[in-house]
Write a protein that holds these residues in place. Structure first.
Motif, PDB file in Angstrom:
ATOM      1  N   GLU A 109       0.858  88.163  -8.382  1.00  0.00           N
ATOM      2  CA  GLU A 109       0.099  87.947  -7.154  1.00  0.00           C
ATOM      3  C   GLU A 109      -1.026  88.962  -7.009  1.00  0.00           C
ATOM      4  OE1 GLU A 109       2.656  87.839  -3.803  1.00  0.00           O
ATOM      5  OE2 GLU A 109       3.820  86.124  -4.505  1.00  0.00           O
ATOM      6  N   SER A 110      -0.870  90.120  -7.640  1.00  0.00           N
ATOM      7  CA  SER A 110      -1.892  91.172  -7.541  1.00  0.00           C
ATOM      8  C   SER A 110      -2.775  91.232  -8.781  1.00  0.00           C
ATOM      9  CB  SER A 110      -1.224  92.535  -7.330  1.00  0.00           C
ATOM     10  OG  SER A 110      -0.445  92.540  -6.149  1.00  0.00           O
ATOM     11  N   TYR A 111      -2.178  90.998  -9.967  1.00  0.00           N
ATOM     12  CA  TYR A 111      -2.912  91.187 -11.219  1.00  0.00           C
ATOM     13  C   TYR A 111      -3.130  89.895 -11.999  1.00  0.00           C
ATOM     14  CZ  TYR A 111      -2.045  96.152 -10.438  1.00  0.00           C
ATOM     15  OH  TYR A 111      -2.016  97.409  -9.909  1.00  0.00           O
TER      16      TYR A 111
END
Length: 411
Positions: free
Chosen positions: A361-363
């Protein structure tokens, strides 16, 4: 014979003569260079690896250049059809560097099962679709088989399959809304041929891939009408130039957009990695250089009498300075050897095992990707050696201030 090299070699070999002061300082300097090289190798390998992996994933689902209608449609759904009969299709011969072009069409829908439902985007593809970019993300099953008859087989993400409790071979209902909201939606029953997991949450949570003829029938399009084209280039670094060339060749009724323009927020975020890598390189080289300066000064102080003797027998300042620069080069090479050994080893371990995981979700990836390029490794090593030696020329200048008479009497 090279006298300064010979003397430096003897100094390196004379391990028993090292004082209790210089020995730990030299070890610290070697360790600083080794740690710095490890950090530089890892930062470059992971930074470039993450950039390349995300680019590959974005292009796998969109191509590098998207050709669509010239309208104000900002959604992922195809609204107004365009003809597949274009001068640039199926081979884009008028622009160099185009690897492949494929026709696609998208339609928003809702998957409904007995226990859950999910909103999706059905991406319709034809026989010209390049499945190679998707194959590496397959985790179960196979690819949809697009034969002469319209195929019910689809490729669904592992994210959607888990949420809907579906597996390979299962069939599910998908509802597509009509333009007239007062009428019942179109129902299609699809069969799961394969499950993919790209780790790119934005795509995994939305896309299923199947036969483009479903979209054409639902939208009541003709067989030669599609939603748009996806163009792949052979060199991503030239995507801006290729995008402009494609735009010039597509006519006034069609618009082109590169994935860098469409997903600008992702690629702007990726550009920050270049700055972060640069900061890490500067800091690591600075730390290594400072430690080498300290080590060199200690070596000079420890060998003050030797410097006086060399000057007394006729050695000039530059010859004496080169003795200590050779000595420093030996320490730098030792540090680089261990730094490369450990750094490359860690990168290879991650490349083949993927033990370090990231939050998708972040990377946008499940595990930390790495890119091992020997050109970058050699450049980092040469750059470290050159910078360190250039900086060490400054402290070595102190040798010119040492008087032979005082140095020989120095205790």
């Amino acid at each position: 014979m090279n006298p300064e090299y010979f003397i430096a070699k003897r100094l390196v070999a004379a391990k028993g003569r090292k004082s209790n002061i210089s020995a730990p300082i030299i070890k610290i300097a070697i360790a600083a260079i080794a740690i710095g090289m490890v950090m530089m190798i890892i930062s470059v390998a992971t930074g470039i690896g993450l950039q390349q992996k995300i680019r590959e994933k974005v292009s796998a689902f969109n191509g590098h250049i998207i050709i669509s209608n010239y309208d104000d449609n900002e959604s992922q759904v195809s609204v107004t059809p365009i003809s597949i009969d274009q001068p640039f299709y199926p081979k884009f011969k008028s622009v160099q560097g185009i690897r492949h072009i494929q026709a696609v069409a998208s339609k928003a829908g809702i998957i409904r099962t007995a226990d859950a439902f999910e909103g999706i985007i059905f991406k319709g593809v034809g026989k010209d679709y390049d499945w190679e970019s998707i194959k590496e993300y397959l985790v179960d099953g196979g690819l949809p088989q697009l034969s002469e008859a319209i195929s019910p087989e689809v490729l669904i993400s592992q994210y959607l399959a888990n949420r809907l409790k579906l597996k390979v071979g299962d069939r599910f209902n998908t509802f597509f809304m009509k333009e007239d909201n007062t009428k019942l939606p179109n129902l299609r029953v699809f069969k799961i041929a394969g499950i993919y997991n790209s780790g790119f949450q934005e795509f995994d949570a939305a896309y299923i891939i199947g036969d483009i003829r479903h979209v054409q029938r639902i939208n009541k399009w003709q067989p030669d009408q599609i939603g748009g084209f996806e163009v792949f280039v052979d060199d991503f670094t030239k995507i801006a130039q290729r995008g402009e060339a494609v735009y010039q060749e597509t006519g006034s009724t069609l618009d082109t957009q590169t994935i860098v323009e469409k997903y600008y927020y992702i690629f702007e975020w990726l550009q920050l990695f270049d700055f972060n890598i640069l900061i890490i390189l500067v800091v690591m080289i600075a730390v290594a250089t400072i430690n080498m300066v300290v080590a060199l000064l200690v070596l000079i102080l420890e060998r003050t009498q030797m410097i006086g003797v060399l000057k007394a027998i006729g050695a000039n300042n530059w010859l004496v300075r080169k003795v200590f620069l050779y000595n420093a080069l030996y320490l730098i090479l030792r540090g680089l050897f261990w730094g490369n050994f450990i750094g490359i080893g860690l990168v290879l371990i991650q490349q083949y095992t993927g033990i370090i995981h990231l939050n998708p979700e972040s990377y946008y990836v499940n595990e930390a990707p790495v890119y091992l390029n020997w050109f970058y490794i050699v450049a980092l090593n040469i750059g470290t050696i050159v910078v360190c030696l250039l900086v060490l020329l400054i402290p070595s200048y102190i040798i010119t201030k040492i008087s032979p008479i005082r140095a020989i009497r120095f205790d």
